[in-house]
Design a protein around this motif. Sequence first.
Motif, mmCIF file in Angstrom:
data_model
loop_
_atom_site.group_PDB
_atom_site.id
_atom_site.type_symbol
_atom_site.label_atom_id
_atom_site.label_comp_id
_atom_site.label_asym_id
_atom_site.label_seq_id
_atom_site.Cartn_x
_atom_site.Cartn_y
_atom_site.Cartn_z
ATOM 1 N N UNK A 228 12.783 4.979 -2.541
ATOM 2 C CA UNK A 228 12.112 4.536 -1.320
ATOM 3 C C UNK A 228 11.486 3.177 -1.576
ATOM 4 N N UNK A 229 11.639 2.275 -0.662
ATOM 5 C CA UNK A 229 11.134 0.916 -0.799
ATOM 6 C C UNK A 229 9.616 0.898 -0.683
ATOM 7 N N UNK B 262 14.863 -5.243 -7.502
ATOM 8 C CA UNK B 262 16.277 -5.585 -7.516
ATOM 9 C C UNK B 262 16.442 -7.063 -7.187
ATOM 10 N N UNK B 263 17.695 -7.496 -7.112
ATOM 11 C CA UNK B 263 17.983 -8.905 -6.887
ATOM 12 C C UNK B 263 17.538 -9.379 -5.514
ATOM 13 N N UNK B 264 17.385 -8.487 -4.568
ATOM 14 C CA UNK B 264 16.943 -8.864 -3.225
ATOM 15 C C UNK B 264 15.438 -8.897 -3.085
ATOM 16 N N UNK B 265 14.721 -8.528 -4.126
ATOM 17 C CA UNK B 265 13.266 -8.539 -4.068
ATOM 18 C C UNK B 265 12.654 -7.217 -3.666
ATOM 19 N N UNK B 266 13.446 -6.156 -3.508
ATOM 20 C CA UNK B 266 12.904 -4.851 -3.142
ATOM 21 C C UNK B 266 12.226 -4.212 -4.352
ATOM 22 N N UNK C 217 0.847 -1.185 0.000
ATOM 23 C CA UNK C 217 0.000 0.000 0.000
ATOM 24 C C UNK C 217 0.892 1.249 0.000
ATOM 25 N N UNK C 218 0.566 2.197 -0.880
ATOM 26 C CA UNK C 218 1.281 3.468 -0.948
ATOM 27 C C UNK C 218 0.476 4.494 -0.156
#
Length: 789
Positions: free
Chosen positions: A482-483, A513-517, A465-466
Amino acid sequence: MWIKLYGIYYVIWSLCWLKNASFGAILDSRCYLEGGGSAESFLATEDLAVGSIIGKLRINGDPTAETGDINLSLREKNAPVEIVAGTKELALSVELDKEGLRGPSSIYVNVICIRRHSTDPSFVVPVNVRVTDVNDNAPQWIGTPYTLTLSEVTVPGTRILQGARAEDADQPGPFSTVEYQVLPGPYSEFVQFLNPLEGTLVLKKALDYEQLQNFTVKLRAQDQGTPPRHSDTLLRVVITDADDQNPRFQRESYTAELPVDGRPGELRMRPEPLKAVDQDEGICAPIQYTIVQSQDAKYFRIHPHNGAISLLTPIGYADVANGATLVVKATQIDNPDRYALTTVQLTRPGSHSDLSTLAFVQKRFVMRIREDTAVGNRILALPTNKPGKHLKYTIPDPVNSQFFSVGSLGELVLAKPLDYEKMTKHEFQVMATDGMTNSTAELTLDVIDVNDWEPRFRETHYEFMVPKSQSLQSRADSFEGVLIGKVEAADGDRNDKLELSLRGQHAGLFEIDASGNIFMRPEQLQSLNESTVHLIAIATDTGVPPRSTSVPVSVTMEGLTLAQSGWNSSMLGMFGMIVGLFLMIIVALSCYIVRSKKQGKSASSGLGLGRNRVHSQAHSSVSSANLVTHEKLAGNGNGNGASVTSGGVSVLHMKHGGNITMANPMNNGLHHVASGASSSMALGSSAALLERERERERDRERQRESYAATVRSIVSRASANGQLFEEEDEIEHDSLQTDNNNRKVAVTGAISGGGVTTITTTSANANGSNLLSATDAMGSSENNLTVYF
């Protein structure tokens, strides 16, 4: 007295007549149905035998031949039913069939009933016989017999036949519902139906071309009737060979004697020439022979196609004093992963190698093996210097002894499935003994990773949710970097790495990204018109072949409404400014047009056209004596006018009274133009105002033209003969305007000696008002028309 007796007799006679009439009515019920019906209905099964009684007609009356009172017959000829003579019974005369193939599926006939000894017309009774279904049809297979071709590597559980079906001709219901089954037989354990109500066959047991090349099973289709009906068919399965077997030497080991003199040459193999064949008989791939590298292999060469071994260089007795052992490898040319090993024991003539100490051909064996290798496969041969001997092999390591075992001929066999994720390498020792001596070899088996795990997400659905804490501009600044959320995925394969990506209609608004963020791209947020964005997160590993999995992701944009409203307000403000500017331009143009027309009219009103001039003044008074001198003359009261002269100038006056108005359209036009201009200034935002102003301008133009035409007509007539009109007829025809009360405007005139004509126009009321009284008010007339000659 007699009258009373006669009355009693009449009553008795009437009662008797009613009784007889009533009895006659009962007799007239012949040919009617019992219970008051109008038709008869019967049920008959389709397997009813011909000649059987369907039912008995419920018709009043006796149809017997001698004593009966009705006759029964059928209207239809060659009807499928008949009436048994002398009875009311309905018998079947043809075979019935609910499906309509062998007979009628329903019967409809008309029974004619005639009253005997009566002139009454016959009666027609409709009879309907409904045929009910019975299980008289067995299911019939479609497109049989079936033949399948399967590879021997087909995995059990695979659907090998889809669409096998049988049809039952019975009516929909249990009699036509078909169930499928594989009948017990020699090979029935290989296949089975996935569902009894569905004709899909699956492989139940693994196939082996080397043991079974084809087989046949029997299939049955059976309905749910009582008793059920069925039909059988055959399924033939042809098995094709696959490359699932390693080549095999015809002997476990071979022997050969070295030349006595040690000269180069071909060695003689015993007990037969060295040969290996592909165990996949259907493929029978060609074989290539090689010698495994060892200390003694440098002296020998093997032919790659026929397996003949030759001595390359002369050797002395000391070189191979105790003989030598060669390991020969037979490899499939089309598949290097398929190979077999054997040993060739080389001895000197007269030596007793069998009495030598037991020893492995190599002290260390290294091999790579896939983790999906099937249990029971022979993966490595451990040759010794005593081939063919039944030796005893053991693995001292308790852990690796669970994964591997060694046969009596030195073959290493896989006993437990391998798992690269748990153990990437197996290092252990194998000890062999012949009862007198022992030998030990070291083995190193590297496990090759196989991509047998799919990536997995921690959650089955992600929702983010934003928050709506900022406007569009502030969010664009704060969301960068911002994540928004994070997805987590993992892979069971040890060396595999995951690559994450997003898919969906609005995937371009986000990054992962590669970390899933997951991050948002604020510069493209204005193109979004949805409050909730649905994405698909995909995780793909780097294995061979790569595997992937996906999970749905939902992003709710709470601040989207604020962003869109701010965007709409700015755009609407800009649009309003443009519209306001456009309206101001329209108003300015309207004022300019009105002003130009007003100036043109003023100029034209003061313009003198030679010697003649027409002057119109609104709200004139007697003070304008410099142009016109008014003199009042008494009239005779009959409506005739008088001439007025002053200084040699004739003055033409038009004076109006009552409800008749002769307005000056030029001055009125200016008044309306000014009013229209002020109205346009007040209502400049209305686009319709300009159109109405144009319409008024056209009306005023038409009035001016009419007014000018009238003046020209009056002037021309006045100047023609020195008088205005000669007869009253012409005066009445030249009336300028008539009001609603049909009042006529009279124009009178006279000629003065000075050459100037004065014309006074008055409106004459119906009651004959005095012309003199009308002339007295000339100074205050609204419109005075003065003509100069």
